[in-house]
Design an enzyme around this catalytic site. Structure first.
Site, PDB file in Angstrom:
ATOM      1  N   LYS A  53      21.765  55.265  77.451  1.00  0.00           N
ATOM      2  CA  LYS A  53      22.878  55.147  76.499  1.00  0.00           C
ATOM      3  C   LYS A  53      23.894  56.267  76.732  1.00  0.00           C
ATOM      4  O   LYS A  53      25.094  56.037  76.726  1.00  0.00           O
ATOM      5  CB  LYS A  53      22.347  55.202  75.062  1.00  0.00           C
ATOM      6  CG  LYS A  53      21.704  53.887  74.632  1.00  0.00           C
ATOM      7  CD  LYS A  53      20.895  53.995  73.360  1.00  0.00           C
ATOM      8  CE  LYS A  53      20.151  52.674  73.119  1.00  0.00           C
ATOM      9  NZ  LYS A  53      19.161  52.745  72.056  1.00  0.00           N
ATOM     10  N   GLN A  97      17.138  56.648  67.409  1.00  0.00           N
ATOM     11  CA  GLN A  97      16.291  55.876  68.312  1.00  0.00           C
ATOM     12  C   GLN A  97      14.948  55.568  67.637  1.00  0.00           C
ATOM     13  O   GLN A  97      14.257  56.474  67.178  1.00  0.00           O
ATOM     14  CB  GLN A  97      16.090  56.669  69.621  1.00  0.00           C
ATOM     15  CG  GLN A  97      15.336  55.922  70.688  1.00  0.00           C
ATOM     16  CD  GLN A  97      16.115  54.712  71.218  1.00  0.00           C
ATOM     17  OE1 GLN A  97      17.320  54.786  71.472  1.00  0.00           O
ATOM     18  NE2 GLN A  97      15.437  53.588  71.356  1.00  0.00           N
ATOM     19  N   ASP A 120      24.352  50.422  65.032  1.00  0.00           N
ATOM     20  CA  ASP A 120      23.209  49.560  65.351  1.00  0.00           C
ATOM     21  C   ASP A 120      23.139  48.358  64.402  1.00  0.00           C
ATOM     22  O   ASP A 120      22.393  47.418  64.659  1.00  0.00           O
ATOM     23  CB  ASP A 120      21.907  50.371  65.203  1.00  0.00           C
ATOM     24  CG  ASP A 120      21.215  50.595  66.527  1.00  0.00           C
ATOM     25  OD1 ASP A 120      21.600  49.925  67.510  1.00  0.00           O
ATOM     26  OD2 ASP A 120      20.292  51.429  66.574  1.00  0.00           O
TER      27      ASP A 120
END
Ligand code: NAD
Length: 280
Positions: A53, A97, A120
């Site tokens: 990422k 994460q 997200d």
């Protein structure tokens, strides 16, 4: 018939190219998009995801800041960092994460992220916005699935879309997104009576189950578009939820694993971060 192979890598590259131009414009205006990635503990797979990422952010010019916290981080410390990032005007997107180490409550942590920075799309406000059709952030993998179908030139309105899997991160949001595109959507799950029969009705079939090669050739209607979200490790090899070699003989178009949906997930994360910066 042999299916057209949908090249997720190439499509994701195209998207990153477009984003790089937008990022350059925003940066010129003094609004460089910023993404904070929080990694707690030392799960090796998570570390790999975070590195890719960061690399993808750098490639398009997004400022990415990785916060690595030790395994023994307390909930209070993690929430304090998220609050700091919520307040930081240089940060437009926050990604924690997952999975988090034992002892940290994912739900509380996700709920602490400002919905305006929740790139997200996991915050309940964004989940709700997706379901009622209002603007908000959408989970990246489902967004990537719809984008792949659209960029393949397939029309969605009025089509029968069958989604295998009903998880909160893939199955349910994928179904909502296709409904928003005016498809007729069926969701199958572990308790569905005859999954194969449901699949045979699909013009567009999305597999997000996590069972290697579950979808067989005779589950697929000739001419269907098949998108394989599954990532399964079998004898050191990565395979999807679809028996690719067999199904490609009947499908109109199909995604490979790897190289299909996977690269789109990160491209959609970058897109959401750029959107967050434009809205800020
Ligand atoms: P999950 O385990 O949370 O959910 C799996 C779903 O499949 C459940 O809803 C279950 O009811 C359903 N299911 C189980 N057996 C079934 C069957 N025989 N028929 C129909 N449905 C069945 O998994 P998830 O997090 O949604 O992920 C699904 C797959 O997608 C996994 O392989 C995962 O690794 C992969 N994935 C890929 C990406 C990507 O970027 N490409 C991102 C997220 C997840």
């Amino acid at each position: 018939m042999t299916a057209k192979i949908i090249d997720g890598k190439a499509i994701a590259k195209e998207i990153r190219g477009d984003l790089a131009k937008q990022v350059a414009e925003l940066t010129k205006e003094g609004r460089q998009p910023g993404l904070a990635v929080v990694l707690v503990g030392d799960d090796p797979a998570s570390a790999v995801y975070v590195r890719s990422k960061k690399r993808a952010c750098e490639e398009v010019g997004i400022n990415s800041l990785v916060h690595r916290l030790p395994q023994e981080t307390t909930q209070k410390e993690l929430l304090a960092l998220i609050e700091e990032l919520n307040q930081d005007p240089k940060i437009h997107g926050i990604l924690v994460q997952l999975p988090l180490p034992d002892g940290l409550d994912e739900e509380i942590v996700i709920n602490a992220i400002s919905p305006k920075k929740d790139v997200d799309g996991f915050h309940p406000i964004n989940v709700g916005n997706l379901h009622i059709g209002q603007e908000g952030f959408v989970p990246c993998t489902p967004a990537g699935v719809v984008e792949l179908v659209k960029r393949t030139g397939v029309s969605i309105a009025g089509k029968n879309v069958v989604v295998l899997g009903r998880s909160n991160i893939v199955g349910k949001p994928v179904a909502s997104l296709f409904l928003r595109e005016n498809a007729t959507v069926t969701i199958c799950h572990s308790r569905t009576k005859d999954v194969a029969a449901e699949c045979r009705r699909a013009d567009i079939l999305i597999a997000a189950v996590g069972r290697p090669k579950l979808v067989q050739q005779d589950w697929v209607k000739p001419g269907a578009v098949v998108i394989d979200v599954g990532i399964n490790r079998v004898d050191g090899e990565i395979v999807g939820d679809v028996d690719f070699e067999q199904v490609k003989k009947v499908a109109e178009a199909i995604t490979p694993v790897p190289g299909g949906v996977g690269p789109m997930t990160i491209a959609m994360l970058l897109k959401a971060t750029v959107e967050a910066a434009s809205r800020a």
